[in-house]
Scaffold this active site. Structure first.
Site, PDB file in Angstrom:
ATOM      1  CG  ASP A  60      -0.138  -4.105   2.621  1.00 43.97           C
ATOM      2  OD1 ASP A  60       0.404  -3.607   1.609  1.00 43.97           O
ATOM      3  OD2 ASP A  60      -0.414  -3.446   3.649  1.00 43.97           O
ATOM      4  CB  SER A  77       3.171   1.407   6.111  1.00 47.38           C
ATOM      5  OG  SER A  77       1.907   1.702   6.622  1.00 47.38           O
ATOM      6  N   GLY A  78       5.367  -1.002   6.310  1.00 50.51           N
ATOM      7  CA  GLY A  78       6.470  -1.600   5.569  1.00 50.51           C
ATOM      8  C   GLY A  78       7.619  -2.060   6.431  1.00 50.51           C
ATOM      9  CG  HIS A 126      -0.399   0.277   2.501  1.00 53.00           C
ATOM     10  ND1 HIS A 126      -0.111  -0.707   3.426  1.00 53.00           N
ATOM     11  CD2 HIS A 126      -0.029   1.435   3.080  1.00 53.00           C
ATOM     12  CE1 HIS A 126       0.392  -0.156   4.511  1.00 53.00           C
ATOM     13  NE2 HIS A 126       0.455   1.153   4.334  1.00 53.00           N
TER      14      HIS A 126
END
Length: 263
Positions: free
Chosen positions: A113, A207-208, A65
Site C-alpha cells: 500500500d 491514510s498516507g 489506496h
C-alpha cells in the site's frame, strides 16, 4: 488521531471520511512538521482527502489506496499547511499529473500500500516546507519504539473535527498481535502499531501520513481491523526503499531535455 473505517475483515483510513483523525493527540506547533502534505483527491463529483509527506522536492509518498479509484482522478498536493482550511501564505499548492502505485498493490489485505507522486513544479524548500528522510532497506524499527503520526481532521470517534495539524504518539507492537488478527499481515512489508492501553489512535482520512521515529519516516498509515481502533497497520517503508529509489531515478530522467515529460 487515526480512526479507521470498518471494512469487511479490515478497515481502511478511507480518505473520503475526512482529513484525518488524531485521537488522544495534541495540536502541534504551527509548521513544526514541514514535511507533511495534504492530498485533495477529486473523482467526478466526489472529493476525498489523505495525508502524505515530502521525501524530495519533487516527490511525495502516500498510501496507494488513496488513489485506487475508477474514473478520472485529479490530485492537488498542499504543502506548508497548518490550518488546512485557511489560505496561509506558507502553503504551496500543486496539481499532480503523475503518480506511481506499486505494481503489486492489492486492496485485498492492503498489500504493498504505497504510492509515489511526482511534483511539477518542484516544491520550494523553506522554513515551512522541507522533506524528511526515510530508512534504507535493512533499517527496521522494532517493537517498543515510540513514534509519532501527524494529520488533520477528526479528534474522536464521534466525529469531532479540527482543521489544524494534530499529532499522536504511538508505540510499535510485536508483529504477532497483527498476525493473530489477520492472515493478510505481512511482517516484511507492514508494521504493527498502537495499543489499547494508550487510548491513542489514527482514524478516518489519515491514510498516507508518515510514522515518524527518530526523525525518519518509517511507515505509511494504511489500515486497521474491524471493530477495533488498536492496533493499526502501517506500510513498512524500508522494505520498499529500492522501489522508491528506482522511481525517483525515473523522475529525474524525465526532467532531462528531450524526455517525454520534460516539456
Amino acid at each position: 488521531m487515526l480512526l479507521l473505517l470498518l471494512l469487511t475483515s479490515a478497515f481502511v483510513l478511507l480518505p473520503w471520511a475526512g482529513a484525518g483523525r488524531i485521537i488522544g493527540g495534541w495540536e502541534v506547533k504551527a509548521h513544526s512538521r514541514p514535511y507533511m502534505a495534504y492530498l485533495k483527491i477529486q473523482t467526478g463529483s466526489q472529493t476525498a482527502y489523505c495525508g502524505g509527506f515530502l521525501i524530495r522536492p519533487d516527490a511525495v509518498l502516500s498510501a496507494a489506496h488513496c488513489l485506487d479509484k475508477k474514473g478520472t482522478v485529479r490530485v492537488t498536493v498542499i504543502l506548508g499547511a497548518h490550518n488546512i482550511t485557511g489560505r496561509e501564505q506558507s502553503q504551496q499548492r500543486t496539481r499532480v499529473g503523475q503518480w506511481v502505485i506499486h505494481p503489486k498493490y492489492s486492496r485485498a489485505g492492503f498489500k504493498n500500500d504505497i504510492v509515489l507522486l511526482k511534483l511539477k513544479p518542484r516544491a520550494r524548500i523553506n522554513e515551512n516546507v522541507k522533506f524528511i528522510s526515510f530508512p534504507r532497506r535493512n533499517d527496521r524499527v522494532g517493537a517498543g519504539a515510540e513514534c509519532r503520526v501527524s494529520g488533520w481532521g477528526w479528534t474522536s470517534d464521534t466525529g469531532n473535527r479540527t482543521n489544524v495539524m494534530r499529532e499522536v504518539k504511538l508505540k510499535v507492537q510485536n508483529e504477532k498481535i497483527c498476525q493473530h488478527l489477520s492472515h493478510n499481515y505481512q511482517h516484511q512489508s507492514m508494521i504493527c502499531v498502537g495499543d489499547e492501553y494508550s487510548k491513542k489512535a489514527i482514524y478516518h482520512g489519515d491514510s498516507g501520513g508518515p510514522l515518524v521515529c527518530n526523525k525518519k519516516a518509517y511507515g505509511i498509515v494504511s489500515h486497521g481491523y474491524k471493530r477495533r481502533l488498536f492496533p493499526e497497520v502501517f506500510t513498512r517503508i524500508s522494505y520498499f526503499e529500492p522501489w522508491i529509489r528506482e522511481q525517483l531515478r525515473r523522475f529525474a530522467l524525465q526532467e532531462l531535455p528531450g524526455s517525454p515529460s520534460s516539456d
